[in-house]
Enzyme design. Structure first.
Site, PDB file in Angstrom:
ATOM      1  N   ARG A   1      22.954  10.616  12.868  1.00 21.91           N
ATOM      2  CA  ARG A   1      21.943   9.872  12.100  1.00 21.91           C
ATOM      3  C   ARG A   1      20.661  10.667  12.003  1.00 21.91           C
ATOM      4  O   ARG A   1      20.390  11.564  12.806  1.00 21.91           O
ATOM      5  CB  ARG A   1      21.650   8.507  12.718  1.00 21.91           C
ATOM      6  CG  ARG A   1      21.030   8.563  14.122  1.00 21.91           C
ATOM      7  CD  ARG A   1      19.536   8.331  14.157  1.00 21.91           C
ATOM      8  NE  ARG A   1      18.982   8.547  15.486  1.00 21.91           N
ATOM      9  CZ  ARG A   1      18.443   9.682  15.901  1.00 21.91           C
ATOM     10  NH1 ARG A   1      18.396  10.725  15.108  1.00 21.91           N
ATOM     11  NH2 ARG A   1      17.952   9.791  17.128  1.00 21.91           N
TER      12      ARG A   1
ATOM     13  N   HIS B   1      10.497   6.075  19.232  1.00 19.60           N
ATOM     14  CA  HIS B   1      10.121   5.566  20.558  1.00 19.60           C
ATOM     15  C   HIS B   1       9.734   4.085  20.475  1.00 19.60           C
ATOM     16  O   HIS B   1       8.917   3.605  21.265  1.00 19.60           O
ATOM     17  CB  HIS B   1       9.007   6.421  21.185  1.00 19.60           C
ATOM     18  CG  HIS B   1       9.506   7.794  21.561  1.00 19.60           C
ATOM     19  ND1 HIS B   1      10.133   8.050  22.747  1.00 19.60           N
ATOM     20  CD2 HIS B   1       9.514   8.960  20.868  1.00 19.60           C
ATOM     21  CE1 HIS B   1      10.495   9.329  22.792  1.00 19.60           C
ATOM     22  NE2 HIS B   1      10.137   9.898  21.653  1.00 19.60           N
TER      23      HIS B   1
ATOM     24  N   ASP C   1      20.606   4.851  18.236  1.00 19.58           N
ATOM     25  CA  ASP C   1      21.591   5.859  17.825  1.00 19.58           C
ATOM     26  C   ASP C   1      22.993   5.267  17.763  1.00 19.58           C
ATOM     27  O   ASP C   1      23.773   5.556  16.860  1.00 19.58           O
ATOM     28  CB  ASP C   1      21.571   7.040  18.800  1.00 19.58           C
ATOM     29  CG  ASP C   1      20.200   7.687  18.884  1.00 19.58           C
ATOM     30  OD1 ASP C   1      19.334   7.374  18.048  1.00 19.58           O
ATOM     31  OD2 ASP C   1      19.989   8.503  19.802  1.00 19.58           O
TER      32      ASP C   1
HETATM   33  C1  GLA Z   1      16.386   9.308  21.290  1.00 12.26           C
HETATM   34  C2  GLA Z   1      17.002   8.046  21.874  1.00 12.26           C
HETATM   35  C3  GLA Z   1      16.731   6.840  20.986  1.00 12.26           C
HETATM   36  C4  GLA Z   1      15.256   6.729  20.641  1.00 12.26           C
HETATM   37  C5  GLA Z   1      14.711   8.070  20.155  1.00 12.26           C
HETATM   38  C6  GLA Z   1      13.220   8.031  19.950  1.00 12.26           C
HETATM   39  O1  GLA Z   1      17.050   9.633  20.104  1.00 12.26           O
HETATM   40  O2  GLA Z   1      18.398   8.218  22.029  1.00 12.26           O
HETATM   41  O3  GLA Z   1      17.189   5.676  21.611  1.00 12.26           O
HETATM   42  O4  GLA Z   1      14.520   6.226  21.704  1.00 12.26           O
HETATM   43  O5  GLA Z   1      15.002   9.118  21.049  1.00 12.26           O
HETATM   44  O6  GLA Z   1      12.900   7.173  18.922  1.00 12.26           O
END
Ligand code: GLA
Length: 393
Positions: free
Chosen positions: A32, A39, A176
């Site tokens: 993705r 965050h 994700d």
């Molecule tokens: C990583 C984590 C996600 C999210 C991003 C920041 O990709 O796996 O869960 O916290 O950082 O947005």
């Protein structure tokens, strides 16, 4: 980029030549790119990712051996272990992305038979494009087939999130895995990480906009520890504000939020301000995307980057340069917006460009990047219409 059916054919062929028979099970899940909302997921906030046409593919068959054989085709690394005796991660191994999922199925009460299994992926690992979630979700989709389990997309995403927490050991949010299980072609997903619900938001037609990804090819040492540290700053900020999560700060503190006199450290206060304002930006961006207003989406992307750089403190010089060059190409309409994407400290920037300017923009970024840093950036476009979520093959 190689289409999914060709990748699958390659994985089947590799499996067959190594194990002497074709695989009986297979599954794929996409990587993705997060358009905005960084965050925020572990603060119960909002995110707006889209699946990309880069995939993790897992193929497998049952084995009568006492051990499972896990083969990472691209790395040509093999790990053998007995799923029935699975206890702990294998230090530093790719296998943890798979074994964490096996472990979660075992915790559900499913017993997974030993397998011969091969994995391949076109999602770059460690680049902020959710390559590990793609492997976990593909693995969960395959294991559900093997044991005949029915998991809905949210259950599968939550299972994979627990797997990531326990085996690879990153305390990630749900974004994700949620997009890898729930993506719909032609749409980004506005995910509410409090209710764990999602609203599909139509993406612009491919002839009007391109999604360009610029990989800095750097991964700073502190990425994992700093991610956990930021997460902890958000948690302690919420606690000092008397809130369960920073999501609730949005309604009680105004925009921009006022935190003075609440005993927050400078770091906590800046993290909280980022999260509160980023949640607002995500909702505004989703509304603008829905009505095809790419200038507004782009402006919010630049604001998001500035906040991640100045307040949340997770950018780096390589990402800042890419976004700075992109900003210079906004005035003639070549670029709508750009920002770092993913956890930060390296990884990728995402740009929303005018479709007919994507080559000019890529060339400018590549040139400026290599004149400042000793290694090149890797630039590639992803299907602007996105990809679908995980599927069994
Ligand atoms: C990583 C984590 C996600 C999210 C991003 C920041 O990709 O796996 O869960 O916290 O950082 O947005």
């Amino acid at each position: 980029m190689m289409p999914l059916d060709q990748l699958v054919a390659g994985a089947i062929e590799a499996f067959t030549s190594r194990f002497g028979r074709p695989p009986r099970f297979g599954a794929a899940a996409p990587g993705r790119v997060n358009l905005i909302g960084e965050h925020t997921d572990y603060n119960n906030g909002f995110v707006l990712p889209m699946a990309i046409d880069r995939w993790a593919i897992v193929v497998a068959d049952l084995t009568h051996a006492n051990n499972s054989t896990l083969w990472a085709i691209d790395l040509d690394q093999t790990v053998q272990c007995d799923f029935a005796g699975l206890r702990s991660p294998v230090a530093g191994s790719f296998a943890n992305y798979l074994l964490g999922v096996v472990d979660q199925f075992a915790k559900r009460g499913d017993s997974i038979p030993n397998l011969d299994l091969a994995i391949t992926s076109t999602v770059p690992i460690g680049a902020g494009l959710a390559g590990s979630a793609a492997i976990e979700v593909a693995t969960a989709t395959l294991l559900a087939e093997v044991v005949g389990a029915r998991l809905d997309p949210l259950e599968k995403a939550l299972l994979c999130q627990r797997a990531e927490h326990t085996f690879p050991g990153t305390p990630c949010g749900i974004m994700d895995m949620f997009i890898a299980t729930g993506a719909q072609p032609n749409h980004a997903l506005l995910i509410d990480c409090q209710s764990n619900t999602a609203e599909p938001i139509p993406l612009p037609p491919a002839e009007s906009a391109s999604v360009l990804i610029a990989n800095t090819n750097v991964r700073h040492e502190l990425a994992t520890s700093a991610y956990a540290a930021r997460r902890e700053s958000c948690r302690s900020a919420a606690a000092k504000l008397g809130l369960t999560t920073l999501r609730e700060a949005a309604t009680t503190m105004g925009i921009p939020p006022i935190f003075s006199g609440r005993g927050l450290t400078d770091r906590e206060s800046r993290c909280a301000e980022h999260v509160v304002c980023e949640n607002e930006r995500v909702r505004s961006a989703a509304a603008a995307l829905g009505r095809g207003d790419l200038e507004t989406v782009g402006g919010l992307m630049f604001d998001s980057h500035a906040s991640l750089r100045d307040l949340f403190d997770v950018s780096c010089p390589e990402l800042d340069l890419l976004v700075e060059v992109a900003a210079q190409m906004r005035s003639d309409g070549s670029v709508f917006g750009a920002r770092m994407t993913g956890g930060g400290f390296g990884g990728c920037a995402v740009l929303l460009c005018r479709a007919d300017r994507v080559t000019t923009v890529s060339d400018a970024l590549a040139h400026r990047f290599s004149s400042r840093f000793t290694h090149p950036a890797t630039l590639f476009t992803v299907a602007a219409v996105g990809a679908s979520g995980a599927c069994a093959l």
